[in-house]
Design a protein around this motif. Structure first.
Motif, short mmCIF file in Angstrom:
data_model
loop_
_atom_site.label_atom_id
_atom_site.label_comp_id
_atom_site.label_asym_id
_atom_site.label_seq_id
_atom_site.Cartn_x
_atom_site.Cartn_y
_atom_site.Cartn_z
N CYS A 21 32.57 8.15 65.93
CA CYS A 21 34.01 8.30 65.74
C CYS A 21 34.70 8.60 67.07
O CYS A 21 35.79 8.09 67.34
CB CYS A 21 34.31 9.40 64.71
N ASN A 22 34.06 9.41 67.89
CA ASN A 22 34.59 9.71 69.22
C ASN A 22 34.74 8.41 70.03
O ASN A 22 35.81 8.15 70.61
CB ASN A 22 33.66 10.68 69.95
N ASN A 23 33.68 7.62 70.06
CA ASN A 23 33.70 6.38 70.84
C ASN A 23 34.75 5.40 70.31
O ASN A 23 35.45 4.75 71.09
CB ASN A 23 32.32 5.74 70.85
N LEU A 24 34.87 5.31 69.00
CA LEU A 24 35.87 4.41 68.41
C LEU A 24 37.28 4.87 68.78
O LEU A 24 38.12 4.04 69.17
CB LEU A 24 35.71 4.36 66.89
N ALA A 25 37.55 6.16 68.67
CA ALA A 25 38.90 6.66 68.99
C ALA A 25 39.24 6.42 70.46
O ALA A 25 40.34 5.99 70.78
CB ALA A 25 39.01 8.14 68.64
N TRP A 26 38.28 6.67 71.37
CA TRP A 26 38.54 6.41 72.79
C TRP A 26 38.74 4.92 73.05
O TRP A 26 39.62 4.53 73.82
CB TRP A 26 37.41 6.95 73.68
N GLN A 27 37.92 4.09 72.39
CA GLN A 27 38.06 2.64 72.57
C GLN A 27 39.45 2.18 72.14
O GLN A 27 40.11 1.41 72.85
CB GLN A 27 36.98 1.93 71.76
N LEU A 28 39.90 2.65 71.00
CA LEU A 28 41.23 2.26 70.52
C LEU A 28 42.33 2.83 71.41
O LEU A 28 43.34 2.18 71.65
CB LEU A 28 41.42 2.71 69.06
N SER A 29 42.13 4.05 71.91
CA SER A 29 43.16 4.66 72.76
C SER A 29 43.31 3.93 74.08
O SER A 29 44.37 4.00 74.71
CB SER A 29 42.85 6.14 73.01
N ASP A 30 42.28 3.24 74.51
CA ASP A 30 42.32 2.51 75.78
C ASP A 30 42.94 1.12 75.66
O ASP A 30 43.08 0.41 76.67
CB ASP A 30 40.92 2.39 76.39
N LEU A 31 43.34 0.72 74.46
CA LEU A 31 44.01 -0.57 74.30
C LEU A 31 45.44 -0.46 74.81
O LEU A 31 46.12 0.54 74.59
CB LEU A 31 44.03 -0.99 72.83
N ALA A 32 45.90 -1.49 75.48
CA ALA A 32 47.27 -1.50 76.01
C ALA A 32 48.29 -1.50 74.88
O ALA A 32 49.39 -0.96 75.04
CB ALA A 32 47.48 -2.71 76.92
N SER A 33 47.95 -2.09 73.75
CA SER A 33 48.82 -2.03 72.56
C SER A 33 47.92 -2.04 71.34
O SER A 33 46.81 -2.59 71.37
CB SER A 33 49.81 -3.19 72.54
N ARG A 34 48.42 -1.43 70.28
CA ARG A 34 47.67 -1.34 69.03
C ARG A 34 48.58 -1.69 67.86
O ARG A 34 49.79 -1.50 67.93
CB ARG A 34 47.13 0.09 68.82
N THR A 35 47.97 -2.14 66.80
CA THR A 35 48.70 -2.37 65.56
C THR A 35 48.85 -1.02 64.85
O THR A 35 48.12 -0.06 65.18
CB THR A 35 47.91 -3.32 64.63
N PRO A 36 49.76 -0.92 63.90
CA PRO A 36 49.85 0.33 63.12
C PRO A 36 48.52 0.70 62.46
O PRO A 36 48.18 1.88 62.40
CB PRO A 36 50.94 0.02 62.08
N ARG A 37 47.78 -0.29 62.01
CA ARG A 37 46.48 0.00 61.39
C ARG A 37 45.51 0.58 62.42
O ARG A 37 44.76 1.51 62.12
CB ARG A 37 45.92 -1.27 60.77
N GLN A 38 45.52 0.05 63.63
CA GLN A 38 44.66 0.59 64.69
C GLN A 38 45.08 2.00 65.08
O GLN A 38 44.24 2.85 65.38
CB GLN A 38 44.68 -0.33 65.91
N ASP A 39 46.38 2.26 65.09
CA ASP A 39 46.87 3.62 65.35
C ASP A 39 46.30 4.61 64.33
O ASP A 39 45.82 5.68 64.69
CB ASP A 39 48.40 3.68 65.30
#
Length: 156
Positions: A21-39
């Motif tokens: 879960c830690n790795n997934l959250a960091w991976q998503l946080s490093d995206l330049a933009s995210r969808t509401p679902r990714q947020d």
């Protein structure tokens, strides 16, 4: 609910889920933009990581979980909670002489949280210190990982 898992298996499961879960959250946080679902997934993963580390981790795991929660909350514009999590993390790390990369991250996350909270002077202060600490990271790979996240944090 009863389980057939041994205490060791339960602990291994918590550790695995905390890290994933830690790795997934960091991976998503490093995206330049995210969808509401990714947020939402990023927020859920950060909280799930903190939950699992609370079951099997130590104070350092808790501080790192708070750092991630601060970063994720800041990324979502939740400034007040971001600042609380980031400050809790930083307070622990400062008291325990973190490695160079972790000190840089702590200041970067404080800068991000201060930005999200609208605390302009704190944002400038922590952004400048994160930038200086980031340049001083000895290991090139650690520095590159730091810069990937730092470049997504708004500057003053």
């Amino acid at each position: 609910m009863p389980t057939d898992l041994s205490p060791d298996e339960i602990e291994r499961s918590h550790r695995w889920h905390a890290a994933e879960c830690n790795n997934l959250a960091w991976q998503l946080s490093d995206l330049a933009s995210r969808t509401p679902r990714q947020d939402q997934e990023m927020l859920d993963a950060a909280h799930a990581s903190a939950f699992h580390w609370a079951r099997v981790g130590n104070d350092l795991h808790a501080a790192r979980a708070n750092m991630l929660l601060g970063h994720v909350h800041a990324a979502l514009g939740l400034g007040r909670t971001a600042l609380e999590y980031a400050q809790q993390s930083s307070d622990f790390l400062v008291a325990h002489a973190p490695p160079d990369w972790e000190a840089a991250f702590a200041h970067a996350i404080l800068a991000h949280a201060a930005f999200a909270a609208g605390e302009k002077s704190l944002h400038r202060q922590y952004h400048a210190s994160a930038q200086a600490l980031g340049k001083a990271i000895a290991d090139p790979e650690d520095r590159e990982i730091f810069l990937k996240t730092f470049h997504l944090i708004p500057g003053p």
